[in-house]
Design a protein around this motif. Structure first.
Motif, short mmCIF file in Angstrom:
data_model
loop_
_atom_site.label_atom_id
_atom_site.label_comp_id
_atom_site.label_asym_id
_atom_site.label_seq_id
_atom_site.Cartn_x
_atom_site.Cartn_y
_atom_site.Cartn_z
N UNK A 69 0.86 -1.19 0.00
CA UNK A 69 0.00 0.00 0.00
C UNK A 69 0.89 1.24 0.00
N UNK A 70 0.46 2.26 -0.68
CA UNK A 70 1.25 3.49 -0.73
C UNK A 70 0.40 4.68 -0.31
N UNK A 112 -0.19 -8.22 2.56
CA UNK A 112 -0.31 -6.78 2.35
C UNK A 112 0.35 -6.00 3.49
N UNK A 113 1.18 -5.03 3.14
CA UNK A 113 1.70 -4.05 4.10
C UNK A 113 2.00 -2.79 3.30
N UNK A 114 2.64 -1.81 3.92
CA UNK A 114 2.96 -0.59 3.17
C UNK A 114 2.97 0.64 4.05
N UNK A 115 2.83 1.80 3.42
CA UNK A 115 2.94 3.07 4.16
C UNK A 115 1.58 3.70 4.37
N UNK A 116 1.47 4.42 5.48
CA UNK A 116 0.25 5.15 5.81
C UNK A 116 0.63 6.54 6.27
N UNK A 117 -0.23 7.48 5.97
CA UNK A 117 0.03 8.86 6.38
C UNK A 117 -1.25 9.52 6.83
N UNK A 163 8.02 7.16 -0.90
CA UNK A 163 9.39 6.68 -0.70
C UNK A 163 9.44 5.58 0.36
N UNK A 164 8.69 5.77 1.45
CA UNK A 164 8.64 4.75 2.49
C UNK A 164 8.07 3.45 1.94
N UNK A 165 7.02 3.54 1.14
CA UNK A 165 6.43 2.34 0.53
C UNK A 165 7.44 1.63 -0.37
N UNK A 166 8.19 2.41 -1.16
CA UNK A 166 9.21 1.83 -2.03
C UNK A 166 10.31 1.14 -1.24
N UNK A 182 4.15 1.13 7.89
CA UNK A 182 5.03 2.26 8.20
C UNK A 182 4.28 3.58 8.14
N UNK A 183 4.62 4.49 9.03
CA UNK A 183 3.91 5.76 9.10
C UNK A 183 4.84 6.94 8.88
N UNK A 184 4.35 7.92 8.15
CA UNK A 184 5.01 9.23 8.06
C UNK A 184 4.18 10.18 8.91
N UNK A 185 4.76 10.74 9.94
CA UNK A 185 3.98 11.53 10.90
C UNK A 185 4.40 13.01 10.98
N UNK A 186 5.61 13.30 10.57
CA UNK A 186 6.09 14.67 10.68
C UNK A 186 5.55 15.52 9.54
N UNK A 187 4.91 16.63 9.88
CA UNK A 187 4.34 17.50 8.87
C UNK A 187 5.11 18.80 8.72
N UNK A 188 4.59 19.67 7.85
CA UNK A 188 5.21 20.98 7.62
C UNK A 188 4.13 21.96 7.20
N UNK A 189 4.39 23.24 7.42
CA UNK A 189 3.45 24.27 6.98
C UNK A 189 3.70 24.60 5.51
N UNK A 190 2.61 24.63 4.76
CA UNK A 190 2.68 25.01 3.35
C UNK A 190 1.64 26.11 3.13
N UNK A 191 2.10 27.25 2.61
CA UNK A 191 1.23 28.41 2.43
C UNK A 191 1.17 28.83 0.97
#
Length: 337
Positions: free
Chosen positions: A126-127, A148-153, A279-282, A300-309
């Protein structure tokens, strides 16, 4: 005669021992065998074209390279894009499931289509799936339990609501829109509604069946709310420009969940990076190819975010961005001009 019987018995014991040893040796799992192939066939199925999913796709290629798998070197990639058509999705899923050694599903419906089409031993990665367990793709995030496994956000919903409150402190009515057929979008939208209620604000929930509904529903919503939240939802992301156009006419800002949706006209977001999800899924796929078992490989989880304006939208709607948020966007995130 006795000696002959003893010799025969001894030989029989040795044969029995060797047979038991042979059949009790740990079997090489399919993914380990795959890594030994000179050319591994990789199938990628994407639900639809929009910037968020396109970034996940690009990230998958990067993640595979991180693990030493490169096209024209040791892998062949077959890419299929259903362009939002469910019948295409089913047909394409069956095609790549029949032909390829390891499969990627970009977006929940794509991953579900692969699970329904592939055999139970072909690894499926999963991506960027928002709610893998809730979507029925895995038994649990910690113990997927099958192929089945993969990345989640999952979206950082609390920080996204805080962003809306910081930028629009007078906003009371928060519109939330999602696609009824998008399990991840629906899950995110309903979780966000609970947070809005908990914060003492009034959520107003709107649903589209497909992108054709966005014109009418978003026009209605824009006249009834103070700000709009667009969750991590493929139907909403695909019709983001229509949503923004109607919101702009009513003078209402749109706060999306994905960074790529800000580029399409959203005002601001606190978002995880879609390329990082891919990238994590790959990378996870590369490790599966090297012998990691999907059944015991936690999501696998991507948890760190960023501000986008989006500076153009900020100026257009005459919105004042708190200095702290602007500084963080300029330093660690992105200001689109």
């Amino acid at each position: 005669m006795k000696n002959m019987k003893r010799i025969i018995a001894f030989i029989g014991a040795i044969v029995a021992f060797l047979a038991v040893a042979l059949f009790t040796q740990p079997a090489q799992n399919d993914s380990t065998k795959l890594a030994q192939q000179k050319n591994i066939k990789i199938g990628i199925l994407q639900l639809v074209s929009h910037p968020a999913l396109d970034q996940i796709h690009a990230g998958i290629i990067t993640g595979l390279k991180d693990e030493g798998f490169k096209e024209k070197k040791n892998i062949t990639i077959e890419f299929q894009n259903a362009q939002g058509d469910q019948s295409n999705l089913k047909t394409m899923a069956q095609q790549i499931a029949d032909r390829d050694d390891i499969l990627f599903g970009i977006a929940t419906p794509a991953a579900q289509a692969l699970v329904n089409s592939a055999n139970k031993t072909t690894p499926i990665i999963m991506a960027g799936i928002s709610d893998p367990a809730g979507s029925g793709l895995v038994k649990s995030e910690k113990h997927p339990g099958a192929n089945v496994t993969g990345s989640s956000g999952d979206s950082p919903l609390e920080k996204q609501l805080k962003l809306i409150q910081d930028i629009m402190p007078q906003a009371k009515n928060i519109g939330v829109i999602y696609t009824s057929s998008d399990a991840g979008g629906q899950s995110n939208a309903k979780k966000f509604v609970k947070l809005v209620k908990k914060a003492g604000l009034q959520p107003k929930l709107y649903t589209i069946a497909n992108t054709n509904d966005m014109q009418q529903i978003s026009q209605q919503m824009a006249g009834q709310v103070d700000a709009i939240y667009a969750p991590q939802d493929n139907g909403v992301a695909s019709s983001m420009k229509t949503l923004v156009n109607n919101a702009n006419q009513a003078g209402k800002p749109v706060f999306p969940a994905a960074d790529t949706m800000v580029k399409d006209g959203g005002t601001a977001a606190y978002a995880i990076d879609q390329h990082d999800l891919g990238r994590l899924a790959g990378q996870m796929a590369g490790r599966v190819l090297k012998g990691k078992k999907t059944a015991t490989y936690p999501v696998g989880f991507v948890v760190k975010g960023k501000y986008v304006l989006n500076q153009d939208q900020i100026d257009k709607l005459h919105i004042k961005i708190p200095a702290k948020i602007m500084q963080q966007a300029q330093k660690n995130g992105r200001v689109i001009k």
